[in-house]
Write a protein that holds these residues in place. Structure first.
Motif, PDB file in Angstrom:
ATOM      1  N   ASP A  51       0.844  -1.185   0.000  1.00 23.07           N
ATOM      2  CA  ASP A  51       0.000   0.000   0.000  1.00 23.07           C
ATOM      3  C   ASP A  51       0.884   1.241   0.000  1.00 23.07           C
ATOM      4  O   ASP A  51       1.591   1.496   0.966  1.00 23.07           O
ATOM      5  CB  ASP A  51      -0.888  -0.028   1.248  1.00 23.07           C
ATOM      6  CG  ASP A  51      -2.060   0.912   1.140  1.00 23.07           C
ATOM      7  OD1 ASP A  51      -1.865   2.023   0.632  1.00 23.07           O
ATOM      8  OD2 ASP A  51      -3.161   0.528   1.564  1.00 23.07           O
ATOM      9  N   ASP A  52       0.890   1.962  -1.096  1.00 23.08           N
ATOM     10  CA  ASP A  52       1.639   3.226  -1.208  1.00 23.08           C
ATOM     11  C   ASP A  52       3.140   3.036  -1.407  1.00 23.08           C
ATOM     12  O   ASP A  52       3.930   3.911  -1.039  1.00 23.08           O
ATOM     13  CB  ASP A  52       1.426   4.134   0.040  1.00 23.08           C
ATOM     14  CG  ASP A  52      -0.012   4.543   0.250  1.00 23.08           C
ATOM     15  OD1 ASP A  52      -0.839   4.295  -0.637  1.00 23.08           O
ATOM     16  OD2 ASP A  52      -0.299   5.130   1.316  1.00 23.08           O
ATOM     17  N   CYS A  91      -6.303   4.311  -2.268  1.00 25.05           N
ATOM     18  CA  CYS A  91      -6.224   2.899  -1.870  1.00 25.05           C
ATOM     19  C   CYS A  91      -7.417   2.053  -2.313  1.00 25.05           C
ATOM     20  O   CYS A  91      -7.276   1.144  -3.131  1.00 25.05           O
ATOM     21  CB  CYS A  91      -6.075   2.803  -0.362  1.00 25.05           C
ATOM     22  SG  CYS A  91      -4.723   3.788   0.310  1.00 25.05           S
ATOM     23  N   ASP A 345      -0.826  -0.321  -4.703  1.00 22.19           N
ATOM     24  CA  ASP A 345      -2.122   0.154  -5.197  1.00 22.19           C
ATOM     25  C   ASP A 345      -2.039   1.473  -5.958  1.00 22.19           C
ATOM     26  O   ASP A 345      -2.901   1.783  -6.760  1.00 22.19           O
ATOM     27  CB  ASP A 345      -3.162   0.220  -4.066  1.00 22.19           C
ATOM     28  CG  ASP A 345      -2.700   1.034  -2.872  1.00 22.19           C
ATOM     29  OD1 ASP A 345      -1.526   1.456  -2.847  1.00 22.19           O
ATOM     30  OD2 ASP A 345      -3.509   1.227  -1.952  1.00 22.19           O
ATOM     31  N   GLN A 346      -1.025   2.247  -5.707  1.00 24.08           N
ATOM     32  CA  GLN A 346      -0.690   3.414  -6.528  1.00 24.08           C
ATOM     33  C   GLN A 346       0.724   3.800  -6.215  1.00 24.08           C
ATOM     34  O   GLN A 346       1.411   3.103  -5.472  1.00 24.08           O
ATOM     35  CB  GLN A 346      -1.625   4.576  -6.396  1.00 24.08           C
ATOM     36  CG  GLN A 346      -2.305   5.132  -5.194  1.00 24.08           C
ATOM     37  CD  GLN A 346      -2.071   4.731  -3.833  1.00 24.08           C
ATOM     38  OE1 GLN A 346      -2.952   4.179  -3.197  1.00 24.08           O
ATOM     39  NE2 GLN A 346      -0.888   5.036  -3.301  1.00 24.08           N
TER      40      GLN A 346
HETATM   41 CA    CA Z   1      -2.657   3.141  -1.133  1.00 22.56          CA
END
Ligand code: CA
Length: 511
Positions: A51-52, A91, A345-346
């Motif tokens: 995540d991130d 997210c 996710d990004q």
């Molecule tokens: Ca994220």
């Protein structure tokens, strides 16, 4: 400066209209014939998502700030995608796009406040119907319970960095330890004793790390203590070349990190032993901070070091745990016909433009890391620069499994690219839209189009356009919208943006 040029060939086909013809002679079918046994030939899929985690904090993407030897293995032994972009840099929406193969405005999850409609079609459901064992472990973050999985163990919402509870169909189990380690423990437990050997499987292993507020694990609390992490060239950007949106955001390292983010106070919920380790690492640092009391640029630099080191310490745990999963695949003999994906996710701002967080269509948050290893099907050490998106993951996994891809999915299978065969009508542009405003960080809603060279963004709440020539200005420091030299390109991009919005059904979305 070279003359600006924009190649518009087959833009609509490139967006996906040609997908149906491409998918008929599927690569998965060829693999089945080659191996002779349809059941055993179908590859397993291990999807590891953090995540991130931005690509510049991964060794094989050329990191200047850290080392990630285990994640790098996937790039060295598989394919590294250098132009993979999300459709909506936040997210929960990214997760919904990945599951459905549909843009946010189509799958219904447009912001982190929305709840995922788990009754809709997803790729895990389709794999499960086709005989795959499907398992989801870790961060789910979609509010509704997971659907389409034989087995799931998920964090509640964001979940904590330490001592998490995992929700299952049968209730909640509490664990003591570091969440990145525990998610991997549970994934390994399922691989070793939960799955039925001989049947192909999908394992989604999704980490909370390195999401805000970046609490390192016990093994890495003092990592980087003796080094200074290089600063990005744009740490003190004043956004003079951008529009109103950039100047009204609230995500600066200088002004918007909290005391919790900066670890000036210890986190809640630690055991006595964990707290003792934590304090041993942070109390001397905080004491030094109080003694010096930096101000102005020195304070920004101090905050940057504190923030980026904690982020990278969280990444170090992720890397360790990717190594544990890869070691199991090696030892078990599963590695050869298992597709291992590493992504996030990004993207993320690691101090570029003075920012942390994501949300923007600017490169740092738009770009996703994507590494795919599959010894049975991918030439090791290859790099792909074609325009890809998280929108493509669902179709890719279905294609790998030889499952018919539903017509209503909006991406493209990446399998031809994995095989080194780019279809002639591959997309020339991607579409992006961010919806979460008003909300934390105050990033205005926007949509836009990105080609290999240009990016046109429309901040529709502000009625402002920005245009970047990524070849001349890779850091997107100066919008050239309104520059007569770019007038023709801007017009062509606007036309194609309208076409893409119609093609993806986005023009009907009124907000
Ligand atoms: Ca994220």
């Amino acid at each position: 400066m070279s003359t600006p040029r924009y190649d518009r060939r087959d833009l609509l086909q490139a967006a996906g209209l040609g997908a149906a013809t491409l998918l008929l002679p599927g690569c998965a079918g060829q693999l089945r014939r080659r191996n002779g046994s349809p059941e055993t030939a179908r590859p397993n899929i291990v999807f590891i998502m953090t995540d991130d985690h931005c690509a510049p904090a991964i060794g094989c993407y050329g990191s200047r700030v850290n080392r990630t030897p285990n994640i790098d293995r996937l790039g060295h032994e598989g394919m590294r995608f250098d132009s993979c972009f999300c459709t909506n840099a936040i997210c929960a929406p990214s997760r919904a796009v990945i599951l459905t193969g549909k843009h946010s405005h189509v799958n219904g999850l447009m912001t982190n406040s929305d709840q995922f409609d788990g009754a809709q079609q997803t790729f895990p459901k389709l794999l499960r119907q086709a005989g795959y064992q499907t398992t989801m472990i870790g961060k789910w973050h979609l509010k509704s319970a997971p659907t389409g999985f034989d087995h799931w163990e998920v964090l509640r919402g964001q979940g904590p960095y330490y001592n998490p509870a995992l929700l299952t169909n049968d209730g909640e189990s509490k664990y003591t330890g570091y969440t990145t380690d525990i998610i991997t423990d549970r994934a390994l437990a399922w691989l070793t004793s939960g799955r039925a050997p001989g049947r192909p499987f999908l394992l989604m292993c999704q980490h909370k790390a390195p999401h805000r507020n970046w609490q390192p694990g016990p093994k890495h609390l003092t990592l980087y203590d003796d080094v200074t992490i290089p600063e990005p060239a744009t740490l003190f950007d004043d956004w003079a070349g951008r529009g109103t949106a950039a100047r009204q955001q609230e995500m600066t390292i200088s002004g918007h990190l909290s005391d919790d983010d900066l670890k000036l106070t210890p986190p809640n919920g630690l055991t006595e032993d964990q707290l003792a380790l934590w304090n041993a690492a942070y109390e001397p640092r905080n004491e030094a901070f109080r003694r010096v009391q930096p101000t102005g640029p020195a304070l920004v630099r101090w905050k940057y070091q504190r923030y980026v080191k904690d982020y990278l310490r969280c990444v170090a745990s992720v890397d360790d745990n990717v190594g544990r999963l890869l070691a199991y695949l090696d030892e078990s003999g599963l590695a050869h016909n298992t597709v291992v994906v590493y992504t996030s996710d990004q993207g993320w701002f690691l101090g570029e433009h003075g920012w942390y967080d994501k949300r923007w269509m600017y490169e740092e948050s738009l770009r996703m890391p994507l590494l795919i290893r599959w010894p049975a099907g991918i030439t090791p050490g290859t790099v792909n620069r074609d325009l890809c998106q998280n929108l493509d993951f669902a179709e890719t996994f279905l294609d790998l499994a030889g499952v018919t891809i539903p017509d209503d999915m909006q991406g493209r299978s990446l399998v031809p690219l994995l095989k080194g065969r780019r279809p002639l009508n591959w997309r020339q542009a991607i579409y992006y839209q961010y919806f979460e405003h008003p909300a934390v960080h105050n990033v205005a809603r926007h949509y836009g189009i990105r080609t290999q060279r240009y990016k046109l963004i429309y901040f529709y709440q502000l009625d402002e356009w920005e245009l970047y020539d990524l070849k001349q200005d890779p850091d997107e420091l100066q919008s050239v919208y309104g520059d007569p030299a770019y007038a023709a390109i801007a017009q062509e991009l606007e036309t194609d943006l309208r076409r893409l919005r119609t093609y993806y059904g986005a023009s009907a979305v009124t907000d």
